[in-house]
Design a protein around this motif. Structure first.
Motif, PDB file in Angstrom:
ATOM      1  N   ARG A  18       0.854  -1.181   0.000  1.00  0.00           N
ATOM      2  CA  ARG A  18       0.000   0.000   0.000  1.00  0.00           C
ATOM      3  C   ARG A  18       0.895   1.237   0.000  1.00  0.00           C
ATOM      4  O   ARG A  18       1.868   1.296   0.744  1.00  0.00           O
ATOM      5  N   LEU A  70      -2.862   3.706  -4.172  1.00  0.00           N
ATOM      6  CA  LEU A  70      -2.697   2.389  -4.781  1.00  0.00           C
ATOM      7  C   LEU A  70      -2.506   1.311  -3.723  1.00  0.00           C
ATOM      8  O   LEU A  70      -1.838   1.525  -2.714  1.00  0.00           O
ATOM      9  N   GLU A  71      -3.100   0.151  -3.976  1.00  0.00           N
ATOM     10  CA  GLU A  71      -2.917  -0.982  -3.065  1.00  0.00           C
ATOM     11  C   GLU A  71      -2.922  -2.268  -3.877  1.00  0.00           C
ATOM     12  O   GLU A  71      -3.698  -2.425  -4.827  1.00  0.00           O
ATOM     13  N   ALA A  78      -1.340  -3.039  -8.862  1.00  0.00           N
ATOM     14  CA  ALA A  78      -2.070  -2.331  -7.805  1.00  0.00           C
ATOM     15  C   ALA A  78      -3.213  -1.515  -8.389  1.00  0.00           C
ATOM     16  O   ALA A  78      -3.219  -1.161  -9.560  1.00  0.00           O
ATOM     17  N   SER A  79      -4.200  -1.212  -7.547  1.00  0.00           N
ATOM     18  CA  SER A  79      -5.338  -0.404  -7.967  1.00  0.00           C
ATOM     19  C   SER A  79      -5.821   0.433  -6.795  1.00  0.00           C
ATOM     20  O   SER A  79      -5.420   0.214  -5.647  1.00  0.00           O
TER      21      SER A  79
END
Length: 414
Positions: A291, A345-346, A339-340
């Motif tokens: 994250r 972003l994570e 990531a999204s």
């Protein structure tokens, strides 16, 4: 107390400081013949900093006298980063760099009284920098001016002693520059080695002296070991905090340089651990930020847990954790691409576990990890040597620029 033969003075009668030119951004490019110097080109402790991918080139018309010569002395008049205000540098090359705005070009008025190299040291000394900071203006970003820079008070020895002091300290600067180049070269060599070893392009020798053979197997991250997420105890319950269990956050990872992590800024109690989704992982586990600072990672030196910004691998018997560390570090860009999120972003646990990488058998993993660990140790040793040199120079500057330690001039101690 002013040393015998020295003068306590400002710089008004000794130098002029010329403003730079406001070059128009419409002529900035990513490549070109002329480079714009900015406050970001300065090191906090003085000296030129190559900005590499942040370099700004200029293709417009250049006004007279704003093309810099080698060894022109510049001073940063805006604090682009903490501690940089008042930092000085010598221009490293002839007719390439441009005298940009917010940079002061120093011009000596009395060459019989002050040496340019000594002046460079003066601006980069703690005494001068403290004065420059105290006289600065601006709330978010600090600024200074030519008049304020010239008004700083310094201790000025006779010219020959200035030159001898500058010569002594230049030897330290050369040693520091040499060590910095060695670090850069070793870092580039390590990157090349990672590219060869972690893709199987270069195969090492096994214990019998025979080169490793066989195809590498494509495996999902989930097959490398057990994957655990982290958690955070309630911050409103004081019984959960200030215990003796290390609770790692991304900040703990990003602030350190070592592959191994030993402790955390905050610690939790056993009650805090049991109340949350945090899980203790043993020594030799890999903590991976998934994250915000995706891809930052470290190996645990003992049992600890993390917050929810991590996916943590407890390796199985078929995998070497240092190899996994280097493999995932090399493929950090792939983790970021998976990531999204809109706010930040994570990388989800499902996406992380399903990522696939080609890996060799354990013996070859161990050999690769040993080679890359040796490369890291070489860099770490050089970085420690650099830190020692910088500290020694700082101590020597403090003695020489205050007259606490006098130098030999013409066979006599000054």
């Amino acid at each position: 107390m002013v040393p015998n033969g020295w003068e306590k003075t400002d710089l008004n009668h000794l130098i002029n400081i010329k403003h730079g030119f406001a070059f128009k951004s419409e002529y900035f490019r990513e490549t070109g013949e002329y480079i714009l110097l900015t406050p970001g080109s300065f090191y906090e402790k003085g000296g030129f900093k190559d900005q590499k991918d942040k370099t700004k080139y200029y293709i417009g018309e250049i006004p007279d006298s704003y093309l810099l010569s080698k060894n022109d002395l510049l001073v940063a008049m805006t604090e682009q980063a903490s501690g940089l205000l008042g930092s000085a540098l010598f221009v490293p090359e002839q007719n390439i760099y441009l005298h940009n705005q917010r940079l002061g070009k120093v011009e000596i008025k009395a060459k019989e009284l002050i040496d340019l190299n000594f002046l460079y040291l003066t601006f980069n000394s703690p005494l001068a920098r403290k004065q420059i900071s105290e006289q600065s203006t601006g709330t978010k970003v600090k600024h200074t001016s030519p008049d304020k820079l010239k008004s700083i008070i310094c201790l000025l020895p006779p010219l020959l002693e200035q030159q001898k002091i500058a010569k002594i300290l230049s030897a330290w600067d050369k040693a520091i520059s040499t060590t910095e180049r060695l670090i850069e070269n070793s870092t580039q060599q390590k990157k090349a080695l990672m590219q060869q070893l972690l893709t199987g392009k270069k195969r090492l020798l096994d214990e019998s002296g025979k080169r490793f053979e066989g195809e590498w197997e494509e495996r999902a991250v989930s097959s490398l070991g057990k994957i655990y997420s982290g958690g955070t105890p309630s911050t409103s319950n004081t019984e959960y905090w200030d215990g003796d269990i290390n609770w790692i956050t991304p900040t703990d990872i990003t602030k350190q340089d070592s592959r191994y992590i030993n402790s955390s800024l905050r610690k939790i109690t056993l009650e805090g651990l049991e109340s949350s989704s945090a899980k203790l992982v043993p020594a030799g586990s890999l903590l991976i930020c998934t994250r915000a600072t995706i891809g930052a990672m470290a190996i645990t030196s003992h049992e600890m847990c993390t917050n929810q910004g991590f996916k943590n691998i407890v390796p199985n018997s078929k995998n070497n954790i240092e190899f996994v560390y280097y493999l995932l570090t090399y493929n950090k860009h792939r983790m970021i691409s998976k990531a999204s999120g809109s706010t930040f972003l994570e990388l989800s646990k499902t996406s992380f576990e399903s990522m696939k990488f080609k890996t060799p058998l354990l013996k070859e993993q161990q050999k690769i990890a040993t080679v890359l660990t040796s490369a890291d140790k070489e860099i770490e040793l050089l970085e420690q040597q650099l830190a020692d040199l910088q500290q020694e120079k700082k101590a020597l500057m403090q003695q020489l620029l205050t007259g606490k330690k006098r130098v030999v001039v013409d066979g006599e101690v000054a």
